[in-house]
Enzyme design. Structure first.
Site, PDB file in Angstrom:
ATOM      1  N   LYS A 153     -26.066 -27.421   7.777  1.00 31.07           N
ATOM      2  CA  LYS A 153     -24.878 -28.257   7.508  1.00 31.07           C
ATOM      3  C   LYS A 153     -25.347 -29.678   7.241  1.00 31.07           C
ATOM      4  O   LYS A 153     -25.469 -30.499   8.156  1.00 31.07           O
ATOM      5  CB  LYS A 153     -23.923 -28.202   8.699  1.00 31.07           C
ATOM      6  CG  LYS A 153     -22.709 -29.106   8.568  1.00 31.07           C
ATOM      7  CD  LYS A 153     -21.618 -28.720   9.546  1.00 31.07           C
ATOM      8  CE  LYS A 153     -20.511 -29.744   9.562  1.00 31.07           C
ATOM      9  NZ  LYS A 153     -19.312 -29.257  10.265  1.00 31.07           N
ATOM     10  N   GLU A 183     -27.164 -29.139  11.939  1.00 29.86           N
ATOM     11  CA  GLU A 183     -26.461 -30.235  11.268  1.00 29.86           C
ATOM     12  C   GLU A 183     -27.151 -31.581  11.442  1.00 29.86           C
ATOM     13  O   GLU A 183     -26.912 -32.288  12.426  1.00 29.86           O
ATOM     14  CB  GLU A 183     -25.010 -30.328  11.790  1.00 29.86           C
ATOM     15  CG  GLU A 183     -24.233 -31.451  11.111  1.00 29.86           C
ATOM     16  CD  GLU A 183     -22.776 -31.563  11.584  1.00 29.86           C
ATOM     17  OE1 GLU A 183     -22.346 -30.754  12.417  1.00 29.86           O
ATOM     18  OE2 GLU A 183     -22.100 -32.475  11.102  1.00 29.86           O
TER      19      GLU A 183
HETATM   20  P1  13P Z   1     -16.490 -34.122   8.879  1.00 32.54           P
HETATM   21  O1  13P Z   1     -16.331 -33.157   7.729  1.00 32.54           O
HETATM   22  O2  13P Z   1     -15.238 -34.835   9.236  1.00 32.54           O
HETATM   23  O3  13P Z   1     -17.674 -35.015   8.691  1.00 32.54           O
HETATM   24  O4  13P Z   1     -16.761 -33.250  10.155  1.00 32.54           O
HETATM   25  C1  13P Z   1     -17.640 -32.213  10.077  1.00 32.54           C
HETATM   26  C2  13P Z   1     -18.306 -32.045  11.370  1.00 32.54           C
HETATM   27  O5  13P Z   1     -18.230 -31.003  11.961  1.00 32.54           O
HETATM   28  C3  13P Z   1     -19.079 -33.169  11.889  1.00 32.54           C
HETATM   29  O6  13P Z   1     -19.905 -32.736  12.905  1.00 32.54           O
END
Ligand code: 13P
Length: 341
Positions: free
Chosen positions: A218, A176
């Protein structure tokens, strides 16, 4: 060869489903609870996650749930450990393993994610507790003279080291790299920074021998900065986001699950839907959601910490999960929101 990790990664991004990010750290959940005037105590945090995970039918649109260290050790109201409860519904339990984004030395305003020390040992424990995948979030800030190469390279390296350690332990890594929407930058600047970030991340994953087939990306979407005077529309966000993903993400990656990053609930759904509608059958990976705020927000504000509100809060969660499930197939329509209301 189809490995267990490959099977898990593909199941996480199966059409019609997405991931519920419920891995708020103790500090973050405290902020969320403050907004509804609920004290962040261990019993309240447990009760909130209990409400989310016991929603009947959650598995129809949720493939996996990301848990926090405290949460994976907690149990439902009838004493079933949360990871076991989710697995019994056919939902894959996952775990946030990073230790948070901390100030990056000598780069004022920028962050680097910590948590590599001792990670192999923690992964082995999470496997025993039932986790099948993990998450690590890197944060890239756009601003004056930001991001720096230092920030991009440092975060890409940490993400890749994390991903390698996870795979060695048998956990599918969610990779991510979040380019923050905070700031007044244009969508063009966001596109440029996202392209730079993703290229650095995939180079680092290669150097660290990560098997891309056993990873899920992600990413953030390519969108205008929150305070930018000119806000790009849905079609433009979809076009620019898909263009950058096509350029930077190898086809071998199992799938892509977006974060919501502070977008409003319905906007996050619309953006995902637009991508799946306009590019159906054209992409090597499924595009789905791994939303935290955009999935939980209506549910959290309905719940307000009261047992009497659990059923209504669960209905709000199931509705958002359903809408986002439709968006993974390009079948979402705004009218469906009004019908539900
Ligand atoms: P949000 O969708 O609120 O951005 O959170 C996703 C997430 O896991 C952030 O690390």
């Amino acid at each position: 060869m189809t490995t267990d990790m490959r099977r898990t990664a593909l199941a996480m991004v199966a059409k019609g489903k997405g991931i519920l990010a419920a891995d708020e750290s103790t500090g973050t959940i405290e902020k969320r609870f403050k907004s509804i005037n609920v004290e962040s105590t261990e019993p309240n945090r447990r009760a909130y996650r209990d409400m989310l995970f016991t929603a009947k039918g959650l598995e129809h649109h949720v493939s996996g749930v990301i848990l926090y260290d405290e949460t994976i050790r907690q149990s439902s109201h009838d004493g079933v450990p949360f990871a076991k409860l989710l697995a019994s519904k056919g939902i894959i339990p996952g775990i946030k393993v990073d230790a948070g984004a901390k100030d990056l030395a000598l780069c004022p305003g920028e962050k680097v994610t910590e948590g590599l020390d001792g990670l192999a040992k923690r992964c082995a424990e999470y496997v025993k507790l039932g986790a099948k995948f993990a998450k690590w979030r890197a944060v890239i800030t756009i601003g004056r003279d930001m991001p720096t190469t230092t920030c991009i390279a440092g975060n890409a390296h940490a993400l890749a080291r994390y991903a390698a350690i996870c795979q060695a332990a048998g956990l599918v890594p969610i990779v991510e790299p979040e380019v923050l929407m905070d700031g007044d930058h244009t969508i063009e600047r966001c596109e440029e920074v996202t392209e730079w970030t993703l290229n650095a991340v995939y180079q680092a994953l290669y150097i660290n021998r990560v098997t891309l087939e056993e990873t899920v990306l992600k990413p953030s979407m390519v969108i205008s900065g929150k305070d930018c005077a000119k806000q790009a529309g849905v079609a433009e966000v979809a076009e620019r986001t898909v263009r950058i993903l096509k350029r930077c993400v190898p086809a071998a990656v199992a799938g892509i699950a977006f974060l919501s990053g502070g977008q409003s609930d319905e906007t996050a759904t619309e953006h995902l839907n637009a991508m799946n509608k306009a590019y159906a059958g054209e992409l090597p990976w499924n595009l789905t959601f791994s939303y935290g705020r955009a999935l939980q927000h209506p549910s959290l504000t309905t719940w307000k910490g009261a047992a009497a509100n659990v059923a209504a809060a669960q209905a709000a969660l199931l509705h958002r999960a359903h809408m986002n499930g439709l968006a993974t197939k390009g079948q979402y329509k705004r009218e469906l929101e009004r019908q539900a209301a």
